[in-house]
Design an enzyme around this catalytic site. Structure first.
Site, PDB file in Angstrom:
ATOM      1  N   HIS A 154       0.817  -0.899   0.322  1.00 36.69           N
ATOM      2  CA  HIS A 154       0.190  -0.028  -0.045  1.00 36.69           C
ATOM      3  C   HIS A 154       0.930   1.287  -0.181  1.00 36.69           C
ATOM      4  O   HIS A 154       0.921   2.685  -0.478  1.00 36.69           O
ATOM      5  CB  HIS A 154      -0.949   0.209   1.021  1.00 36.69           C
ATOM      6  CG  HIS A 154      -1.960  -0.993   1.273  1.00 36.69           C
ATOM      7  ND1 HIS A 154      -1.985  -1.980   2.313  1.00 36.69           N
ATOM      8  CD2 HIS A 154      -3.026  -1.776   0.430  1.00 36.69           C
ATOM      9  CE1 HIS A 154      -2.621  -2.554   2.821  1.00 36.69           C
ATOM     10  NE2 HIS A 154      -3.648  -2.541   1.528  1.00 36.69           N
ATOM     11  N   GLN A 181      -8.904  -7.484 -11.479  1.00 39.22           N
ATOM     12  CA  GLN A 181      -9.476  -5.892 -10.282  1.00 39.22           C
ATOM     13  C   GLN A 181      -8.871  -4.603 -11.242  1.00 39.22           C
ATOM     14  O   GLN A 181     -10.319  -3.882 -11.316  1.00 39.22           O
ATOM     15  CB  GLN A 181      -9.257  -5.888  -9.017  1.00 39.22           C
ATOM     16  CG  GLN A 181      -9.721  -4.392  -8.119  1.00 39.22           C
ATOM     17  CD  GLN A 181      -9.428  -4.484  -6.254  1.00 39.22           C
ATOM     18  OE1 GLN A 181     -10.241  -5.005  -6.052  1.00 39.22           O
ATOM     19  NE2 GLN A 181      -8.364  -4.077  -6.735  1.00 39.22           N
ATOM     20  N   SER A 218       0.335  -9.448   1.666  1.00 39.64           N
ATOM     21  CA  SER A 218      -0.961  -9.410   1.577  1.00 39.64           C
ATOM     22  C   SER A 218      -1.411  -8.892   2.722  1.00 39.64           C
ATOM     23  O   SER A 218      -0.327  -9.019   3.825  1.00 39.64           O
ATOM     24  CB  SER A 218      -1.729 -10.408   0.342  1.00 39.64           C
ATOM     25  OG  SER A 218      -2.708 -10.132   1.432  1.00 39.64           O
TER      26      SER A 218
HETATM   27  O1  PAF Z   1      -7.955  -3.642  -3.087  1.00 37.76           O
HETATM   28  C1  PAF Z   1      -8.288  -3.458  -2.580  1.00 37.76           C
HETATM   29  O2  PAF Z   1      -8.202  -3.491  -1.187  1.00 37.76           O
HETATM   30  C2  PAF Z   1     -10.001  -3.731  -2.317  1.00 37.76           C
HETATM   31  O3  PAF Z   1     -10.583  -4.222  -3.523  1.00 37.76           O
HETATM   32  C3  PAF Z   1     -10.683  -2.384  -2.924  1.00 37.76           C
HETATM   33  C4  PAF Z   1      -9.917  -1.907  -4.178  1.00 37.76           C
HETATM   34  C5  PAF Z   1     -10.361  -1.166  -2.042  1.00 37.76           C
HETATM   35  C6  PAF Z   1     -11.800  -1.976  -2.703  1.00 37.76           C
HETATM   36  O4  PAF Z   1     -13.008  -1.683  -1.233  1.00 37.76           O
END
Ligand code: PAF
Length: 279
Positions: A28, A151, A183
């Protein structure tokens, strides 16, 4: 949030957005750094922290999903994030009103394979929450990790199809020194499972080598069978799927060549981990 974002947009200020479910880790933080690079020092970086219930099925880990809001806020502060947006369920899904929430965003092509096959309601939850967050945060740029390659592809399609005025930026997967993709769910692994979790990276590296050594490509079924055999060295791991596909359309390929992408999902104990890479 929307009022603030509108005033920044009216002043022509760029907004870089990193949506997260919290329990922040190095992956992140890399997305936040990427957002800062994209919008510059004059721009605003916004991180949202919200564990979105609609992307979990009833049998999944929504209630046990790891949460540590204090630590998350500290990390965002240290990264120079300007705003941390932490909405609550009642703001997002109006659970405390008589009129039930009833509007969803559904992507109907890319969402049907891989993660979408194993988790049939997952992407409907993701596209819905991301569309809602885009409407609240009004970003000029939004950053997603390649760790969730499907995603990111689904979000890019949604943005194109629904004309969201936002540029989607993707950032490479952050990995531990043994190759395991970082993760939040790695926290669930005990010592033996953590050691076995390296199987995902071993499968990727093995496939990469085989594909690069065979210029005419390898038949997908044969490659998959070969990779499945690796699992006998990892007692707590069992594959959910291993797929080889074309990056642009996520369509499966019958002959796997350099430049195709591989994605896999693996149960390590009860924990389901995913990874992917270009071969
Ligand atoms: O990747 C994630 O952490 C989630 O799928 C997201 C994009 C924040 C949506 O809840």
């Amino acid at each position: 949030m929307q009022r603030l974002a509108m005033s920044w947009r009216r002043q022509g200020i760029s907004i870089g957005f990193v949506p997260t479910m919290g329990y922040l880790h190095e992956g992140h933080l890399n997305l936040m750094r990427r957002a800062r690079r994209v919008v510059g020092e004059d721009g605003i970086v916004i991180v949202s922290i919200y564990v979105n219930p609609t992307q979990f099925s009833p049998s999944e880990d929504f209630s046990s999903y790891p949460r540590d809001p204090k630590r998350d806020l500290r990390l965002c502060g240290e990264e120079g994030v300007d705003v941390v947006f932490t909405p609550e369920d009642r703001h997002i899904y109006f659970r405390d009103t008589a009129a039930a929430y009833s509007t969803y965003v559904v992507e109907e092509s890319l969402s049907g394979v891989m993660e979408g096959e194993s988790r049939p309601t997952h992407f409907r939850g993701v596209t819905t929450i991301v569309a809602k967050l885009f409407n609240l945060v009004l970003p000029t740029h939004a950053v997603f990790g390649e760790k969730d390659f499907q995603q990111a592809a689904v979000i890019k399609r949604m943005v194109r199809d629904l004309h969201f005025p936002v540029k989607i930026v993707t950032a490479p997967t952050s990995r531990e020194s043994d190759g395991l993709a970082i993760s939040s769910r790695n926290k669930y692994l005990n010592q033996e499972q953590r050691a076995d979790a390296v199987v995902l990276w071993r499968c990727i590296e093995t496939a990469r080598k085989l594909v690069r050594d065979n210029s005419s490509g390898i038949e997908a079924g044969r490659l998959r069978d070969g990779l499945m055999r690796i699992f006998s060295d990892y007692a707590s791991a069992r594959p959910d799927y291993i797929e080889f596909f074309d990056e642009a359309l996520l369509t499966p390929v019958s002959r796997v060549r350099k430049g195709h992408r591989m994605a896999l999902a693996v149960y390590v104990g009860e924990t389901r981990l995913i990874d992917n890479a270009r071969l």
